[in-house]
Design a protein around this motif. Structure first.
Motif, mmCIF file in Angstrom:
data_model
loop_
_atom_site.group_PDB
_atom_site.id
_atom_site.type_symbol
_atom_site.label_atom_id
_atom_site.label_comp_id
_atom_site.label_asym_id
_atom_site.label_seq_id
_atom_site.Cartn_x
_atom_site.Cartn_y
_atom_site.Cartn_z
ATOM 1 N N PHE A 160 -11.331 -9.210 -6.903
ATOM 2 C CA PHE A 160 -11.810 -10.453 -6.284
ATOM 3 C C PHE A 160 -12.312 -10.268 -4.858
ATOM 4 O O PHE A 160 -12.814 -11.210 -4.248
ATOM 5 C CB PHE A 160 -10.716 -11.538 -6.304
ATOM 6 N N VAL A 190 -11.321 -8.141 -12.670
ATOM 7 C CA VAL A 190 -10.155 -8.675 -11.944
ATOM 8 C C VAL A 190 -10.317 -8.516 -10.439
ATOM 9 O O VAL A 190 -9.619 -9.160 -9.667
ATOM 10 C CB VAL A 190 -8.830 -8.016 -12.399
ATOM 11 N N ARG A 220 -0.679 7.493 -18.737
ATOM 12 C CA ARG A 220 -0.377 6.116 -18.323
ATOM 13 C C ARG A 220 -0.950 5.116 -19.337
ATOM 14 O O ARG A 220 -0.297 4.145 -19.711
ATOM 15 C CB ARG A 220 -0.999 5.877 -16.943
ATOM 16 N N TRP A 244 -10.954 8.022 -21.255
ATOM 17 C CA TRP A 244 -12.146 7.745 -20.446
ATOM 18 C C TRP A 244 -12.674 9.074 -19.926
ATOM 19 O O TRP A 244 -12.271 9.531 -18.863
ATOM 20 C CB TRP A 244 -11.779 6.803 -19.310
ATOM 21 N N THR A 300 -9.279 -2.264 -13.534
ATOM 22 C CA THR A 300 -9.007 -1.213 -12.545
ATOM 23 C C THR A 300 -9.336 -1.778 -11.154
ATOM 24 O O THR A 300 -9.823 -2.906 -11.027
ATOM 25 C CB THR A 300 -9.884 0.040 -12.770
ATOM 26 N N SER A 301 -9.102 -0.969 -10.139
ATOM 27 C CA SER A 301 -9.453 -1.408 -8.775
ATOM 28 C C SER A 301 -10.841 -0.917 -8.360
ATOM 29 O O SER A 301 -11.190 -1.005 -7.182
ATOM 30 C CB SER A 301 -8.376 -0.935 -7.800
ATOM 31 N N ILE A 302 -11.637 -0.441 -9.324
ATOM 32 C CA ILE A 302 -12.975 0.053 -8.986
ATOM 33 C C ILE A 302 -13.856 -1.121 -8.545
ATOM 34 O O ILE A 302 -13.992 -2.108 -9.269
ATOM 35 C CB ILE A 302 -13.615 0.771 -10.196
ATOM 36 N N GLY A 330 -8.347 0.268 -17.546
ATOM 37 C CA GLY A 330 -7.199 0.247 -16.641
ATOM 38 C C GLY A 330 -5.874 0.141 -17.360
ATOM 39 O O GLY A 330 -5.791 -0.377 -18.488
ATOM 40 N N ALA A 331 -4.827 0.667 -16.693
ATOM 41 C CA ALA A 331 -3.480 0.606 -17.256
ATOM 42 C C ALA A 331 -2.450 0.411 -16.148
ATOM 43 O O ALA A 331 -1.293 0.797 -16.288
ATOM 44 C CB ALA A 331 -3.186 1.882 -18.047
ATOM 45 N N GLY A 332 -2.885 -0.187 -15.033
ATOM 46 C CA GLY A 332 -1.967 -0.472 -13.926
ATOM 47 C C GLY A 332 -1.334 -1.849 -14.103
ATOM 48 O O GLY A 332 -1.311 -2.399 -15.214
ATOM 49 N N GLY A 333 -0.830 -2.390 -12.997
ATOM 50 C CA GLY A 333 -0.104 -3.663 -13.050
ATOM 51 C C GLY A 333 -0.964 -4.813 -13.561
ATOM 52 O O GLY A 333 -0.533 -5.587 -14.434
ATOM 53 N N ALA A 334 -2.173 -4.936 -13.032
ATOM 54 C CA ALA A 334 -3.047 -6.040 -13.443
ATOM 55 C C ALA A 334 -3.407 -5.890 -14.918
ATOM 56 O O ALA A 334 -3.419 -6.868 -15.684
ATOM 57 C CB ALA A 334 -4.306 -6.070 -12.585
ATOM 58 N N LYS A 353 6.593 -6.143 -6.917
ATOM 59 C CA LYS A 353 6.528 -6.853 -8.209
ATOM 60 C C LYS A 353 7.543 -6.334 -9.239
ATOM 61 O O LYS A 353 8.010 -7.097 -10.070
ATOM 62 C CB LYS A 353 5.119 -6.752 -8.796
ATOM 63 N N ARG A 368 -8.312 6.295 -17.189
ATOM 64 C CA ARG A 368 -8.580 7.646 -16.690
ATOM 65 C C ARG A 368 -7.399 8.568 -16.967
ATOM 66 O O ARG A 368 -7.555 9.656 -17.515
ATOM 67 C CB ARG A 368 -8.871 7.560 -15.183
ATOM 68 N N THR A 369 -6.207 8.133 -16.596
ATOM 69 C CA THR A 369 -5.014 8.961 -16.801
ATOM 70 C C THR A 369 -4.455 8.682 -18.201
ATOM 71 O O THR A 369 -3.944 7.585 -18.471
ATOM 72 C CB THR A 369 -3.954 8.648 -15.722
HETATM 73 P P1 NDP Z 1 -2.779 -0.216 -9.977
HETATM 74 O O1 NDP Z 1 -2.806 0.755 -8.855
HETATM 75 O O2 NDP Z 1 -1.493 -0.558 -10.634
HETATM 76 O O3 NDP Z 1 -3.764 0.330 -11.154
HETATM 77 C C1 NDP Z 1 -5.056 0.761 -10.854
HETATM 78 C C2 NDP Z 1 -5.822 1.068 -12.133
HETATM 79 O O4 NDP Z 1 -7.166 1.389 -11.777
HETATM 80 C C3 NDP Z 1 -5.290 2.266 -12.905
HETATM 81 O O5 NDP Z 1 -5.496 2.074 -14.291
HETATM 82 C C4 NDP Z 1 -6.188 3.404 -12.391
HETATM 83 O O6 NDP Z 1 -6.315 4.475 -13.308
HETATM 84 C C5 NDP Z 1 -7.493 2.688 -12.268
HETATM 85 N N1 NDP Z 1 -8.422 3.326 -11.323
HETATM 86 C C6 NDP Z 1 -8.416 3.214 -9.973
HETATM 87 N N2 NDP Z 1 -9.427 3.928 -9.441
HETATM 88 C C7 NDP Z 1 -10.088 4.500 -10.493
HETATM 89 C C8 NDP Z 1 -11.224 5.334 -10.605
HETATM 90 N N3 NDP Z 1 -11.903 5.740 -9.526
HETATM 91 N N4 NDP Z 1 -11.634 5.707 -11.838
HETATM 92 C C9 NDP Z 1 -10.981 5.295 -12.944
HETATM 93 N N5 NDP Z 1 -9.879 4.513 -12.904
HETATM 94 C C10 NDP Z 1 -9.450 4.113 -11.691
HETATM 95 O O7 NDP Z 1 -3.497 -1.510 -9.428
HETATM 96 P P2 NDP Z 1 -3.336 -3.033 -9.939
HETATM 97 O O8 NDP Z 1 -3.361 -3.026 -11.413
HETATM 98 O O9 NDP Z 1 -2.202 -3.667 -9.241
HETATM 99 O O10 NDP Z 1 -4.677 -3.692 -9.351
HETATM 100 C C11 NDP Z 1 -5.926 -3.424 -9.942
HETATM 101 C C12 NDP Z 1 -6.935 -4.411 -9.385
HETATM 102 O O11 NDP Z 1 -6.594 -5.737 -9.832
HETATM 103 C C13 NDP Z 1 -6.983 -4.472 -7.852
HETATM 104 O O12 NDP Z 1 -8.341 -4.508 -7.453
HETATM 105 C C14 NDP Z 1 -6.338 -5.811 -7.531
HETATM 106 O O13 NDP Z 1 -6.877 -6.401 -6.374
HETATM 107 C C15 NDP Z 1 -6.737 -6.630 -8.757
HETATM 108 N N6 NDP Z 1 -5.894 -7.796 -8.993
HETATM 109 C C16 NDP Z 1 -6.504 -9.006 -9.062
HETATM 110 C C17 NDP Z 1 -5.784 -10.140 -9.283
HETATM 111 C C18 NDP Z 1 -6.500 -11.444 -9.340
HETATM 112 O O14 NDP Z 1 -5.836 -12.481 -9.304
HETATM 113 N N7 NDP Z 1 -7.812 -11.473 -9.451
HETATM 114 C C19 NDP Z 1 -4.327 -10.105 -9.458
HETATM 115 C C20 NDP Z 1 -3.767 -8.762 -9.405
HETATM 116 C C21 NDP Z 1 -4.540 -7.658 -9.165
HETATM 117 P P3 NDP Z 1 -5.233 5.673 -13.359
HETATM 118 O O15 NDP Z 1 -4.097 5.190 -14.192
HETATM 119 O O16 NDP Z 1 -6.011 6.771 -13.994
HETATM 120 O O17 NDP Z 1 -4.858 5.957 -11.929
#
Ligand code: NDP
Length: 285
Positions: free
Chosen positions: A229, A227, A161, A182, A199-201, A132-136, A71, A157-158
């Motif tokens: 699914f 998010v 980020r 958090w 987040t992906s939790i 969350g602060a990842g891609g989604a 991406k 969590r982090t």
């Molecule tokens: P990333 O890896 O980029 O980000 C993951 C995020 O989840 C980070 O903020 C991470 O925190 C946090 N996280 C993961 N595990 C934990 C935990 N145990 N405790 C606390 N925080 C946690 O992933 P994406 O953003 O790409 O994807 C996230 C979710 O979104 C996935 O499940 C994906 O399937 C879903 N998604 C759904 C879509 C849809 O159309 N419905 C489209 C795109 C994604 P940290 O920064 O601390 O690591």
């Protein structure tokens, strides 16, 4: 008139990609719309992405979806990147305009459309809390900010980020975006209108995982969105339902990012009901 057996091509590049359900949804949509289009689910390793994009151009493909890990990496190979995709810093959909390929991000837009159409909520003026602060999360928060959310609290969590994402969002959207660390259980503030797990939790195979949050103070009517699914009925979704709160699961976002992709590629309205139905069947819900 002569026959025309030539199909228009779209698809997805990713690795892994075999379990990505978007293809079944788009193929069903093309069939329902009577379009001779094909959606190809293609595994592309990171070191072949440049070749894959050249292939897309050579085949005159109408567009492509990008998933993990492409991406961000795809951006330099495109002719243009849409302003919101630039703010998000990632492209999940490429569309063709003449000979030019333009990067878009439909994840956040898909989320927003679900909030509006499935949950019946206008995000303008709403107070949002997002995990969350990842891609989604970046995609969802950017679109919520651009749609006029009055306040967005990012909980991650982090710290580094989360704080970096908040800085970016403030600088690029001018919205009121705050960071909350958090640590232990996060209590969702009583004045929250929309709560999002980005987040992906809860994602397969950790299907019993629940974000460490307390919904006890939430006001009646707070919209709870997830998010994740796969599966769509996450422990968070179940807990919110049990608490009597309205919910929006990750299937909604997935369907609408596909709906928006269909519309960008074909220029036609998407057969939304067909796409929803097929996706539900594919995911066994
Ligand atoms: P990333 O890896 O980029 O980000 C993951 C995020 O989840 C980070 O903020 C991470 O925190 C946090 N996280 C993961 N595990 C934990 C935990 N145990 N405790 C606390 N925080 C946690 O992933 P994406 O953003 O790409 O994807 C996230 C979710 O979104 C996935 O499940 C994906 O399937 C879903 N998604 C759904 C879509 C849809 O159309 N419905 C489209 C795109 C994604 P940290 O920064 O601390 O690591």
């Amino acid at each position: 008139m002569g026959a025309n057996y030539q199909a228009e091509l779209v698809g997805v590049f990713g690795q892994p990609v075999a379990e990505n359900p978007t293809g079944v949804m788009q193929e069903a949509a093309f069939a329902a719309a009577g379009l001779n289009w094909r959606y190809l689910t293609i595994e592309v390793p990171p070191d072949r992405l440049a070749d894959a994009v050249r292939g897309m151009r050579a085949f005159g493909m109408q567009g492509i979806n990008l998933t993990i890990p492409h991406k961000v990496a795809v951006m330099p190979y495109l002719d243009e990147v849409a302003p919101d995709a630039q703010i998000i810093g990632a492209v999940n959909t490429v569309r063709r305009e003449g000979d030019r390929y333009i990067g878009e991000n439909t994840d956040g837009k898909g989320f927003l459309r679900g909030v509006r159409e499935d949950a019946g909520v206008d995000p303008a003026g709403k107070r949002v809390v997002m995990l969350g602060a990842g891609g989604a999360a970046r995609a969802v928060a950017t679109e919520l900010a651009l749609a006029g959310a009055s306040r967005i609290v990012v909980v991650n969590r982090t710290v580094q980020r989360g704080a970096a994402m908040v800085e970016d969002l403030r600088a690029n959207t001018g919205a009121d975006v705050q960071f909350a660390a958090w640590e232990g259980t996060y209590t969702v503030p009583a004045d929250t209108d929309i709560f999002v797990n980005a987040t992906s939790i809860g994602l397969y195979p950790d299907v019993d995982a629940m974000p460490d949050v307390d919904l006890g103070a939430a006001r009646d009517g707070m919209l709870v969105c997830d998010v994740v699914f796969n599966p769509p009925r996450t422990p968070l979704v179940k807990a919110a339902k049990a608490r009597g709160l309205p919910v929006l699961d990750g299937l909604s976002m997935l369907v609408y990012q596909g709906v928006i992709g269909f519309e960008l590629w074909t220029g036609q309205p998407a057969p939304e009901a067909v796409m929803k139905q097929v996706l539900r069947e594919a995911l066994g819900v």
